[in-house]
Design an enzyme around this catalytic site. Structure first.
Site, PDB file in Angstrom:
ATOM      1  N   HIS A  49      16.907  -6.692  68.606  1.00 19.33           N
ATOM      2  CA  HIS A  49      15.835  -6.235  69.492  1.00 19.33           C
ATOM      3  C   HIS A  49      14.890  -7.383  69.809  1.00 19.33           C
ATOM      4  CE1 HIS A  49      12.709  -5.872  66.267  1.00 19.33           C
ATOM      5  NE2 HIS A  49      13.716  -5.510  65.494  1.00 19.33           N
ATOM      6  N   ASP A  51      11.606  -6.967  70.938  1.00 16.76           N
ATOM      7  CA  ASP A  51      10.187  -6.672  70.714  1.00 16.76           C
ATOM      8  C   ASP A  51       9.828  -6.996  69.267  1.00 16.76           C
ATOM      9  OD1 ASP A  51      11.879  -4.398  69.989  1.00 16.76           O
ATOM     10  OD2 ASP A  51      10.012  -3.401  69.450  1.00 16.76           O
ATOM     11  N   ASP A  79      11.681 -11.162  62.977  1.00 18.00           N
ATOM     12  CA  ASP A  79      12.129  -9.786  63.153  1.00 18.00           C
ATOM     13  C   ASP A  79      11.871  -9.400  64.601  1.00 18.00           C
ATOM     14  OD1 ASP A  79      12.761  -7.106  62.947  1.00 18.00           O
ATOM     15  OD2 ASP A  79      10.946  -6.567  61.852  1.00 18.00           O
ATOM     16  N   GLU A 113      12.241  -1.279  69.796  1.00 18.19           N
ATOM     17  CA  GLU A 113      12.851  -0.880  68.524  1.00 18.19           C
ATOM     18  C   GLU A 113      11.783  -0.523  67.506  1.00 18.19           C
ATOM     19  OE1 GLU A 113      14.480  -1.421  64.425  1.00 18.19           O
ATOM     20  OE2 GLU A 113      12.812  -2.450  65.416  1.00 18.19           O
ATOM     21  N   GLU A 114      10.694  -1.294  67.512  1.00 24.06           N
ATOM     22  CA  GLU A 114       9.644  -1.083  66.525  1.00 24.06           C
ATOM     23  C   GLU A 114       8.850   0.202  66.785  1.00 24.06           C
ATOM     24  OE1 GLU A 114       9.554  -2.693  63.938  1.00 24.06           O
ATOM     25  OE2 GLU A 114      10.194  -4.762  64.233  1.00 24.06           O
ATOM     26  N   ASP A 137      19.605  -7.001  61.639  1.00 16.63           N
ATOM     27  CA  ASP A 137      18.188  -6.658  61.635  1.00 16.63           C
ATOM     28  C   ASP A 137      17.755  -6.090  60.294  1.00 16.63           C
ATOM     29  OD1 ASP A 137      15.614  -6.262  62.543  1.00 16.63           O
ATOM     30  OD2 ASP A 137      16.052  -4.350  63.509  1.00 16.63           O
ATOM     31  N   HIS A 318       7.050  -8.213  59.356  1.00 16.22           N
ATOM     32  CA  HIS A 318       5.844  -7.434  59.682  1.00 16.22           C
ATOM     33  C   HIS A 318       4.584  -7.983  59.019  1.00 16.22           C
ATOM     34  CE1 HIS A 318       8.301  -3.500  60.707  1.00 16.22           C
ATOM     35  NE2 HIS A 318       8.816  -4.605  61.242  1.00 16.22           N
TER      36      HIS A 318
END
Length: 347
Positions: A49, A51, A79, A113-114, A137, A318
Site C-alpha cells: 500500500h 498510504d 510501512d 490501507e491504514e 506488509d 507507526h
C-alpha cells in the site's frame, strides 16, 4: 504517490492503470495496477500500500550504518513504502535485462490501507491475471509467513446526555462522560485469550469543566482469530455501553462494523508453497506464524484470491522509531526474485 509511482513504472516500460477506488475508498487516488509481461503467459502478483498513517511535518529519511530512519519526529514511512521500493527495483532489474522475467509480474499498489483496507476492499480481483499473490506488509523479521490473521470488529458508541451548569444545577443534567466511563469499567479489555483481544482506544466528549457533559464518544475494537469470537466480544462491548448509558440517564447509539475478516491459509495454498520456495532460495527458513493485525491480504483472501502475507523486515511501524535496514531491503528483493523463479519452475 500514485502519480509519481505510475510515472516511474511507465518509464520502465510497464503497462499501468488506476482503478476508480478513490471514491469508495475515500482516498486521493485509486489503486495502481502495473504489469510487466514475462517469457510465459503466467503471472504472479506483488501487493503493497502507498498510504501511511497520519503524520505531522515532512518526512526526512536518513541512513546510518546501513539503516534507514526518520530524521525527526515523524514516521519513516517504511510501512509500506519499503515494499513499494523493493517492487519498483524488482521490475526495474527485469526491465533492464536482456530477457523479460520468466513469468509476468503484476504490481498492485493500494490506497487507504491504514483506514480499514478500503483500497483493497474496493479493488476488483477479477482484473488480475495472476492466480497467486504476495503482500509484503508485516513488520517482523524476513522469513515469517503469516498464515492466520484475525477478524476485526469496530465498536463506536455515542452517549447522549443532558447538559447543565455543573456548579448551580448539576442535578438537571445527565453526564455522558460518566456514562461512557461506567461502560468502559464494565468491559473486559486487553488479551482475553490466546486468540482474542479487546481495546478502547478513543474517548472524547464534553465542552467545558463547568458543564455537565451532554455528549461523549468512545471508539473500541475486538479482534480474534475466530470470527465468531470477535463478534461475540464486540457484542459484549456494545452491551456494556447500553448498561453504562442506562446507569446515568443517557442514551447510547452503538455501531458495530466488521473492518476485515480473518483467514487461515490452507497448507495446500499455491501462494504459500511459492512464498516458502522463494524464502528458501534467498537463504531463509520459512516460519509460519499468526498475526493480530490486518493487511490487504485480508481483503484479497476474503474476495477469494489466493495470497499470503510476508514479513518485510521493518521495525517499529507507526512510530518515530520506525526503521528498515538496507540488508533487509536486499533480502526482500531476493525473496521476490526467488518467488518469480519458483513460479516459473512450478509450471
Amino acid at each position: 504517490m500514485a502519480d509519481t509511482i505510475a510515472a516511474e513504472l511507465r518509464a520502465l516500460g510497464l503497462e499501468v492503470s488506476e482503478d476508480d477506488a478513490a471514491g469508495p475508498a475515500e482516498a486521493g487516488a485509486g489503486n495502481v495496477l502495473a504489469r510487466l509481461p514475462g517469457q510465459r503467459d503466467e503471472w504472479v502478483m506483488f501487493c503493497a500500500h502507498i498510504d501511511t498513517v497520519p503524520h505531522k511535518g515532512q518526512i526526512e529519511v536518513v541512513e546510518a550504518d546501513g539503516v534507514f530512519r526518520s530524521a525527526g519526529d515523524t514516521i519513516l514511512g517504511a510501512d509500506n513504502k519499503a515494499a513499494v521500493a523493493v517492487f519498483v527495483e524488482l521490475v526495474a532489474r527485469y526491465a533492464g535485462a536482456d530477457l523479460p522475467p520468466p513469468v509476468g509480474i503484476e504490481l498492485l499498489l493500494t490506497v487507504a490501507e491504514e483506514q480499514g483496507l478500503r483500497g483493497a476492499k474496493a479493488f476488483d480481483t477479477s482484473l488480475l491475471r495472476s492466480r497467486v499473490g504476495f503482500v509484503l506488509d508485516h513488520a517482523t523479521p524476513v522469513g515469517e509467513v503469516i498464515v492466520t490473521s484475525p477478524t476485526q470488529q469496530s465498536v463506536r458508541a455515542d452517549f447522549h446526555g443532558v447538559e447543565a451548569h455543573a456548579g448551580i444545577r448539576p442535578e438537571d443534567g445527565s453526564n455522558a462522560i460518566a456514562a461512557a466511563a461506567a461502560a468502559i469499567s464494565r468491559m473486559e479489555l486487553g488479551r482475553l485469550d490466546q486468540e482474542t483481544t479487546a481495546n478502547v482506544g478513543v474517548i472524547r466528549g464534553g465542552t467545558s469543566g463547568n458543564v455537565v457533559a451532554g455528549h461523549c464518544e468512545i471508539v473500541a475494537e475486538a479482534r480474534s482469530l475466530d470470527s465468531g469470537r470477535a463478534a461475540e466480544v464486540a457484542g459484549s462491548l456494545s452491551d456494556a455501553c447500553a448498561w453504562g448509558a442506562s446507569e446515568h440517564g443517557c442514551d447510547a447509539d452503538v455501531r458495530i462494523e466488521e473492518l476485515f475478516r480473518g483467514y487461515r491459509i490452507p497448507p495446500s495454498s499455491p501462494s504459500l508453497a511459492l512464498a516458502e520456495a522463494g524464502l528458501r532460495s534467498a537463504g531463509f527458513e520459512p516460519q509460519r506464524t499468526s498475526t493480530g493485525g490486518g493487511s490487504d491480504a485480508n481483503a484479497l483472501v476474503a474476495d477469494g484470491f489466493d495470497c499470503v502475507l510476508l514479513a518485510n523486515g521493518t521495525t517499529a511501524n507507526h512510530t518515530a522509531d520506525e526503521s528498515v535496514s538496507a540488508q533487509n531491503l536486499d533480502a526482500m528483493l531476493e525473496v521476490c526474485e526467488g518467488i518469480v523463479e519458483a513460479a516459473a519452475s512450478s509450471g
